[in-house]
Write a protein that holds these residues in place. Structure first.
Motif, PDB file in Angstrom:
ATOM      1  N   ASP A   1      28.856  40.141  39.749  1.00 26.13           N
ATOM      2  CA  ASP A   1      29.639  38.999  39.299  1.00 26.13           C
ATOM      3  C   ASP A   1      30.358  38.396  40.505  1.00 26.13           C
ATOM      4  N   ALA A   2      31.108  37.329  40.275  1.00 24.41           N
ATOM      5  CA  ALA A   2      31.702  36.582  41.388  1.00 24.41           C
ATOM      6  C   ALA A   2      32.646  37.438  42.221  1.00 24.41           C
ATOM      7  N   SER A   3      33.499  38.237  41.565  1.00 22.66           N
ATOM      8  CA  SER A   3      34.469  39.042  42.305  1.00 22.66           C
ATOM      9  C   SER A   3      33.781  40.132  43.121  1.00 22.66           C
ATOM     10  N   THR A   4      32.761  40.757  42.527  1.00 18.81           N
ATOM     11  CA  THR A   4      32.034  41.807  43.252  1.00 18.81           C
ATOM     12  C   THR A   4      31.246  41.211  44.409  1.00 18.81           C
TER      13      THR A   4
ATOM     14  N   GLY B   1      32.123  38.653  46.072  1.00 20.81           N
ATOM     15  CA  GLY B   1      33.134  38.394  47.095  1.00 20.81           C
ATOM     16  C   GLY B   1      33.465  39.642  47.891  1.00 20.81           C
ATOM     17  N   LEU B   2      33.546  40.772  47.201  1.00 18.00           N
ATOM     18  CA  LEU B   2      33.806  42.047  47.887  1.00 18.00           C
ATOM     19  C   LEU B   2      32.668  42.392  48.839  1.00 18.00           C
TER      20      LEU B   2
ATOM     21  N   ALA C   1      37.258  47.408  50.420  1.00 21.57           N
ATOM     22  CA  ALA C   1      36.340  46.611  49.595  1.00 21.57           C
ATOM     23  C   ALA C   1      35.144  47.446  49.154  1.00 21.57           C
TER      24      ALA C   1
END
Length: 315
Positions: free
Chosen positions: A218-221, A223-224, A26
């Motif tokens: 952003d949302a995905s980053t 989350g990471l 990640a």
């Protein structure tokens, strides 16, 4: 709070190595968008909650913050955080197998620093293993320091990897001193809390270094970043618990399973394959590290409590 169950200890240790590599995966992905300082903060902030949960379930949450040596804990946090920054940057700049192999220099540095700073007696067998191990590290480094073969990014990553190993060894020396008077839960909790605060101080770094300015992910980053912290915290719990069920001499050699994870994840996720030099050098360093563990066991040097309270730089 402890019992002799070597297979359980080994299983927990292997679980910690895999969890740390989930974190590393990640990290390498998120580092394309997020500066290292912000990732280090995410690792420590989100990783603090699993650690507090572990300490709380053991009924030691109140005791964990009690200490007569706050300066020692802050020193350990500053050194450990330096190791983490260097390690995270090296992991970002280098292929996973290369950065992992360089990190195996930490136990070798520990032997040297224990001799210089703690006055520990080191005999010819361990000195010989350290010498052979550093030869292996030079072999691992050779592709990154060769003339005209690789760019400066690779060289910087290799140098930061060595610095991370040195700082991690120095952090281990401070942990050994703290273990003389402090509880394991106190050392782990103080490090997690102090590192969170200290890593937050990288926020204004972007004023001097625009490339290190914190970003709104952003949302995905995001989350990471959450995975980085939670996986790091859970990995720390598994690591700490593993040394409650078996001695360091039994569990410590399984650190080197990290090389298998590095090769596998590096190949599957990042299309990285280690060079012949990296494989050969890593095998030499692993052999030297295992021999150091064997000699310390033969000499009756039990590192179990030290390792229980430690936090690997890559975590």
């Amino acid at each position: 709070m402890t019992r002799h169950a070597p297979l359980l200890g080994i299983s927990l240790k292997l679980g910690s190595t895999f969890t740390f590599f989930v974190m590393v995966t990640a990290l390498k992905i998120a580092a394309e968008e997020v500066p290292i300082g912000q990732l280090v903060f995410a690792r420590n902030f989100f990783g603090l909650f699993p650690v507090l949960l572990m300490v709380g379930l053991r009924g030691e949450l109140g005791l964990a913050f009690e200490t007569s040596n706050p300066r020692g804990h802050l020193t350990r946090a500053a050194i450990g955080l330096s190791a983490m920054v260097c390690s995270f940057t090296a992991l970002y700049l280098l292929p996973l197998p290369d950065a992992t192999a360089i990190g195996f220099a930490t136990p070798l540095f520990v032997v040297v620093l224990a001799f210089l700073l703690l006055g520990e007696s080191v005999r010819i067998y361990r000195w010989s293993a350290v010498g052979v191990g550093f030869l292996g590290i030079l072999i691992v480094l050779s592709p990154h320091l060769g003339e005209g073969e690789l760019d400066s990014t690779s060289t910087l990553g290799a140098l930061l990897g060595i610095m991370a190993a040195g700082f991690a060894a120095l952090a281990m020396i401070t942990v050994r001193k703290l273990c003389e008077t402090e509880r394991t839960s106190t050392i782990v909790t103080w490090f997690a809390a102090s590192s969170t605060v200290l890593s937050f101080l990288t926020l204004p770094l972007g004023v001097l270094l625009p490339g290190q300015a914190w970003v709104v992910p952003d949302a995905s980053t995001a989350g990471l970043m959450l995975v980085i912290g939670l996986a790091g915290g859970v990995g720390q719990i598994l690591l700490t618990q593993s040394y409650r069920y078996a001695e360091a001499s039994t569990i410590a050699p399984f650190d080197y399973v990290n090389m298998l994870w590095a090769i596998l994840i590096g190949w599957l996720v990042f299309a990285d394959m280690p060079s012949v030099e990296v494989i050969a050098g890593a095998l030499i360093v692993i052999a030297a590290g295992v021999f150091v563990i064997y000699r310390e066991h033969r000499l009756g040097l039990d590192r179990t409590k030290d390792r229980r309270a430690s936090t690997p730089s890559r975590s």
